[in-house]
Design an enzyme around this catalytic site. Structure first.
Site, mmCIF file in Angstrom:
data_model
loop_
_atom_site.group_PDB
_atom_site.id
_atom_site.type_symbol
_atom_site.label_atom_id
_atom_site.label_comp_id
_atom_site.label_asym_id
_atom_site.label_seq_id
_atom_site.Cartn_x
_atom_site.Cartn_y
_atom_site.Cartn_z
ATOM 1 N N GLY A 70 0.828 -1.220 0.090
ATOM 2 C CA GLY A 70 -0.141 -0.080 0.060
ATOM 3 C C GLY A 70 0.865 1.256 0.070
ATOM 4 O O GLY A 70 0.737 2.333 -0.572
ATOM 5 N N ASN A 151 -7.408 4.050 9.629
ATOM 6 C CA ASN A 151 -6.708 2.652 10.307
ATOM 7 C C ASN A 151 -6.622 2.883 11.763
ATOM 8 O O ASN A 151 -6.419 1.664 12.327
ATOM 9 C CB ASN A 151 -5.288 2.639 9.577
ATOM 10 C CG ASN A 151 -4.565 3.747 9.676
ATOM 11 O OD1 ASN A 151 -4.761 5.088 9.210
ATOM 12 N ND2 ASN A 151 -3.383 3.627 10.343
ATOM 13 N N GLY A 202 -2.657 -5.905 -0.071
ATOM 14 C CA GLY A 202 -3.016 -7.517 0.051
ATOM 15 C C GLY A 202 -3.049 -7.945 1.674
ATOM 16 O O GLY A 202 -4.068 -8.453 1.786
ATOM 17 N N HIS A 203 -2.218 -7.400 2.509
ATOM 18 C CA HIS A 203 -2.101 -8.180 3.533
ATOM 19 C C HIS A 203 -3.100 -7.736 4.584
ATOM 20 O O HIS A 203 -3.201 -8.243 5.730
ATOM 21 C CB HIS A 203 -0.657 -7.939 4.172
ATOM 22 C CG HIS A 203 -0.071 -6.792 4.879
ATOM 23 N ND1 HIS A 203 -0.347 -6.460 6.214
ATOM 24 C CD2 HIS A 203 0.160 -5.561 4.151
ATOM 25 C CE1 HIS A 203 0.173 -5.222 6.217
ATOM 26 N NE2 HIS A 203 0.324 -4.493 5.033
ATOM 27 N N THR A 239 10.263 -7.477 -11.595
ATOM 28 C CA THR A 239 9.522 -8.757 -12.136
ATOM 29 C C THR A 239 8.241 -8.948 -11.291
ATOM 30 O O THR A 239 8.372 -8.931 -9.959
ATOM 31 C CB THR A 239 10.458 -9.951 -11.793
ATOM 32 O OG1 THR A 239 11.608 -9.699 -12.638
ATOM 33 C CG2 THR A 239 9.856 -11.299 -12.092
ATOM 34 N N CYS A 324 1.824 1.579 12.466
ATOM 35 C CA CYS A 324 3.050 1.870 11.429
ATOM 36 C C CYS A 324 3.606 3.201 11.997
ATOM 37 O O CYS A 324 4.142 4.045 11.512
ATOM 38 C CB CYS A 324 2.104 2.320 10.254
ATOM 39 S SG CYS A 324 1.259 1.092 9.371
HETATM 40 N N1 PLP Z 1 -2.685 3.034 4.350
HETATM 41 C C1 PLP Z 1 -3.402 2.733 5.203
HETATM 42 C C2 PLP Z 1 -4.792 3.239 5.615
HETATM 43 C C3 PLP Z 1 -2.807 1.456 6.124
HETATM 44 O O1 PLP Z 1 -3.545 1.194 7.175
HETATM 45 C C4 PLP Z 1 -1.449 0.750 5.751
HETATM 46 C C5 PLP Z 1 -1.110 -0.128 6.529
HETATM 47 O O2 PLP Z 1 -1.263 -0.067 7.931
HETATM 48 C C6 PLP Z 1 -1.136 1.415 4.718
HETATM 49 C C7 PLP Z 1 -1.653 2.458 3.863
HETATM 50 C C8 PLP Z 1 0.314 0.872 4.109
HETATM 51 O O3 PLP Z 1 0.000 -0.426 3.543
HETATM 52 P P1 PLP Z 1 1.468 -1.467 3.577
HETATM 53 O O4 PLP Z 1 1.638 -2.039 4.932
HETATM 54 O O5 PLP Z 1 0.823 -2.400 2.437
HETATM 55 O O6 PLP Z 1 2.540 -0.854 3.010
#
Ligand code: PLP
Length: 384
Positions: A70, A151, A202-203, A239, A324
């Site tokens: 993301g 989030n 994806g995760h 790739t 994060c």
């Molecule tokens: N955006 C939001 C709202 C998220 O909650 C997150 C991950 O916590 C991301 C972006 C980042 O995604 P990724 O962990 O796949 O880089």
């Protein structure tokens, strides 16, 4: 077995995705760019994954480009979107509750490339209103970036209404939405959303870590962020991660199939937990809300770390606010105008389709027990 209530940080890989990844790693493992039969088989897996994710997002497969996560999707959309559209002006509109993948990128565009940045303050519930967007929109706005589901709080912003309002007032502005926490959690259709760029990961939807996608509206020639061998139609070199793409596709297909049932069940579970927590813990606050998978709560006067340690000892995994960010007070919760005492007591509980009622009840039981035990031990200490 741990009780895992941190699905907004990441989810368990579903059996469909794990099987698809295993097959791709052990059988169709060729490079999808290779012009032989095995290469063509791997390329077919990539296109199958693209069709599956596109179906779940309700867009055309050719509008979807695979990324590594993301964060990459957000970086690509914002960096190249802003540069591409700078001919219309250099003002970017976003909000103070965005994910760091958006905020840090926008700050860099402001500091290094001379873009002017307006970060909207959210409403009390953590969402951003179309009225606030309209008020801040300028003639030189080239890019609007707002997330669908927050989030940390689960607050839902009405991107479709915002996109309609922006189009009417400022038709040249690009509209990006980070839908990482929205995809397969709340109803989301690229066709009816009206955004130009949509970030997925994806995760968060039972695929492995390390795979994401960026939706780029047909007709928008967004330049590549990663240049090189010209994969993904020249839009994203590198790739393709065939096994991760196959897994993302399988997870998206499985998630779309059970979406109605899962979201109804999660919303009911969330409501059950919210009801119990409020009834059993006087003073407990529920923050944000909207998305069925996310419950953000605060026990003012109680530090999250103390509660987290208590839960940890009972093998229950939750988050403080977001995975994060390390240390410091949450910028999202601060932007919502919450007092420090409330922010310091926040726990984020996030569900998945695998969360059971027993697990939800174990969390509520543990919070009730923590209050009794910790209060008891504190008053013992006070008497000494
Ligand atoms: N955006 C939001 C709202 C998220 O909650 C997150 C991950 O916590 C991301 C972006 C980042 O995604 P990724 O962990 O796949 O880089």
């Amino acid at each position: 077995m741990s009780i895992y209530l941190d699905n907004a940080a990441t989810t368990a890989v579903c059996p469909e995705a794990a099987q698809a990844a295993l097959d791709a790693m052990t059988v169709q493992y060729a490079n999808p760019g290779s012009p032989h039969a095995m290469g063509r088989a791997a390329a077919a897996l990539v296109e199958r994954g693209r069709a599956q994710v596109a179906a779940a997002l309700d867009c055309r497969p050719e509008e979807l480009f695979f990324t590594s996560c993301g964060t990459e999707g957000d970086n690509w959309a914002l960096r190249r979107g802003a540069e591409y559209n700078a001919r219309h002006g250099k003002h970017i509109l976003s909000s103070r509750v965005e994910h760091p993948a958006v905020l840090r990128t926008l700050e860099e565009l402001e500091a290094r490339q001379g873009f002017a940045l307006t970060l909207l303050k959210p409403e009390k519930d953590g969402s951003v209103s179309p009225e606030a967007v309209l008020e801040a929109l300028r003639e030189d706005t080239c890019l609007v970036s707002l997330m669908c589901v927050n989030n940390e709080t689960g607050a839902v912003t009405d991107i479709a209404a915002i996109a309609r309002a922006v189009r009417a007032r400022c038709p040249h502005a690009l509209i990006h939405t980070d839908a990482v926490q929205a995809f397969l959690h709340v109803p989301l259709s690229a066709r009816s959303l009206g955004a130009d760029l949509i970030t997925l990961s994806g995760h968060k939807v039972h695929a492995p870590k390390g795979i994401g996608a960026l939706y780029i509206r047909k007709g928008l020639n967004l330049p590549a962020l990663l240049t090189g061998g010209g994969q993904e139609g020249g839009r994203r070199s590198g790739t393709p991660a065939v096994e991760l793409i196959a897994a993302f596709g399988a997870a998206a297909e499985a998630g779309a199939r059970s979406f109605a049932e899962d979201s109804t069940r999660m919303a009911a579970l969330r409501a059950h937990m919210a009801g119990r927590l409020e009834a059993e813990n006087p003073g407990l606050l529920l923050l944000g809300g909207g998305a069925p998978q996310l419950l953000s709560l605060s026990l003012p006067g109680w530090r999250s770390e103390v509660l987290m340690n208590f839960l940890e000892a009972r093998d229950i995994c939750v988050a403080r606010s977001s995975a994060c960010k390390r240390g410091g007070r949450s910028q999202v919760l601060s932007a919502m105008g919450l007092p420090g005492e409330v922010i310091d007591g926040v726990l984020r509980v996030s569900l998945s389709r695998y969360t059971t009622r027993e697990e939800a009840d174990a969390f509520c039981d543990a919070i009730r027990e923590a209050r009794g035990r910790i209060r008891a031990s504190l008053s013992v200490q006070n008497r000494k």
